[in-house]
Design an enzyme around this catalytic site. Structure first.
Site, PDB file in Angstrom:
ATOM      1  N   PRO A  44       0.830  -1.203   0.000  1.00 50.74           N
ATOM      2  CA  PRO A  44       0.000   0.000   0.000  1.00 50.74           C
ATOM      3  C   PRO A  44       0.868   1.258   0.000  1.00 50.74           C
ATOM      4  O   PRO A  44       1.870   1.334   0.701  1.00 50.74           O
ATOM      5  CB  PRO A  44      -0.793  -0.104   1.294  1.00 50.74           C
ATOM      6  CG  PRO A  44      -0.761  -1.554   1.655  1.00 50.74           C
ATOM      7  CD  PRO A  44       0.556  -2.066   1.131  1.00 50.74           C
ATOM      8  N   CYS A  45       0.482   2.238  -0.796  1.00 49.76           N
ATOM      9  CA  CYS A  45       1.325   3.418  -0.966  1.00 49.76           C
ATOM     10  C   CYS A  45       1.496   4.211   0.325  1.00 49.76           C
ATOM     11  O   CYS A  45       2.480   4.915   0.482  1.00 49.76           O
ATOM     12  CB  CYS A  45       0.796   4.307  -2.089  1.00 49.76           C
ATOM     13  SG  CYS A  45      -0.849   4.958  -1.798  1.00 49.76           S
ATOM     14  N   HIS A  46       0.572   4.098   1.280  1.00 47.55           N
ATOM     15  CA  HIS A  46       0.752   4.847   2.518  1.00 47.55           C
ATOM     16  C   HIS A  46       1.882   4.271   3.364  1.00 47.55           C
ATOM     17  O   HIS A  46       2.327   4.896   4.310  1.00 47.55           O
ATOM     18  CB  HIS A  46      -0.554   4.928   3.324  1.00 47.55           C
ATOM     19  CG  HIS A  46      -0.981   3.631   3.933  1.00 47.55           C
ATOM     20  ND1 HIS A  46      -1.737   2.717   3.237  1.00 47.55           N
ATOM     21  CD2 HIS A  46      -0.758   3.099   5.156  1.00 47.55           C
ATOM     22  CE1 HIS A  46      -1.974   1.676   4.018  1.00 47.55           C
ATOM     23  NE2 HIS A  46      -1.382   1.874   5.175  1.00 47.55           N
ATOM     24  N   ARG A  47       2.384   3.104   3.019  1.00 43.42           N
ATOM     25  CA  ARG A  47       3.491   2.515   3.767  1.00 43.42           C
ATOM     26  C   ARG A  47       4.851   2.887   3.191  1.00 43.42           C
ATOM     27  O   ARG A  47       5.877   2.534   3.755  1.00 43.42           O
ATOM     28  CB  ARG A  47       3.355   1.004   3.808  1.00 43.42           C
ATOM     29  CG  ARG A  47       2.207   0.561   4.675  1.00 43.42           C
ATOM     30  CD  ARG A  47       2.264  -0.899   4.878  1.00 43.42           C
ATOM     31  NE  ARG A  47       1.172  -1.359   5.713  1.00 43.42           N
ATOM     32  CZ  ARG A  47       0.874  -2.618   5.886  1.00 43.42           C
ATOM     33  NH1 ARG A  47       1.589  -3.539   5.295  1.00 43.42           N
ATOM     34  NH2 ARG A  47      -0.124  -2.957   6.653  1.00 43.42           N
ATOM     35  N   VAL A  48       4.872   3.565   2.065  1.00 44.47           N
ATOM     36  CA  VAL A  48       6.132   3.966   1.449  1.00 44.47           C
ATOM     37  C   VAL A  48       6.680   5.178   2.193  1.00 44.47           C
ATOM     38  O   VAL A  48       5.967   6.148   2.426  1.00 44.47           O
ATOM     39  CB  VAL A  48       5.931   4.289  -0.047  1.00 44.47           C
ATOM     40  CG1 VAL A  48       7.212   4.807  -0.662  1.00 44.47           C
ATOM     41  CG2 VAL A  48       5.424   3.065  -0.787  1.00 44.47           C
TER      42      VAL A  48
END
Length: 60
Positions: free
Chosen positions: A25-29
Site C-alpha cells: 500500500p502506498c501509505h506505507r512507502v
C-alpha cells in the site's frame, strides 16, 4: 541498491520477469531518510493510517 542509478530499465525488466509480485500500500512507502514523504491523502492521514495499523510513526 544495485549501485547503478542509470539501470532503471534493467531493474524494471527484472521486476516484470519476476513471477512473485509484491503489493505494498502506498501509505506505507517512506522516504530514504525514514520520513513520511508525500501522500495524496495528506501526511496527517498517512500518519493516521500507519498508527491505525499499529505502526508507531513520529510526526514528520
Amino acid at each position: 541498491m544495485v549501485g547503478r542509478p542509470a539501470a532503471v530499465r534493467a531493474v524494471g525488466q527484472a521486476n516484470g520477469a519476476n513471477p512473485v509480485s509484491r503489493v505494498q500500500p502506498c501509505h506505507r512507502v517512506v522516504t530514504s531518510g525514514g520520513g513520511l514523504g508525500g501522500f495524496a491523502g495528506g501526511l496527517k492521514r498517512k500518519a493516521w493510517l500507519l498508527d491505525h495499523e499499529g505502526l508507531f510513526w513520529p510526526s514528520n
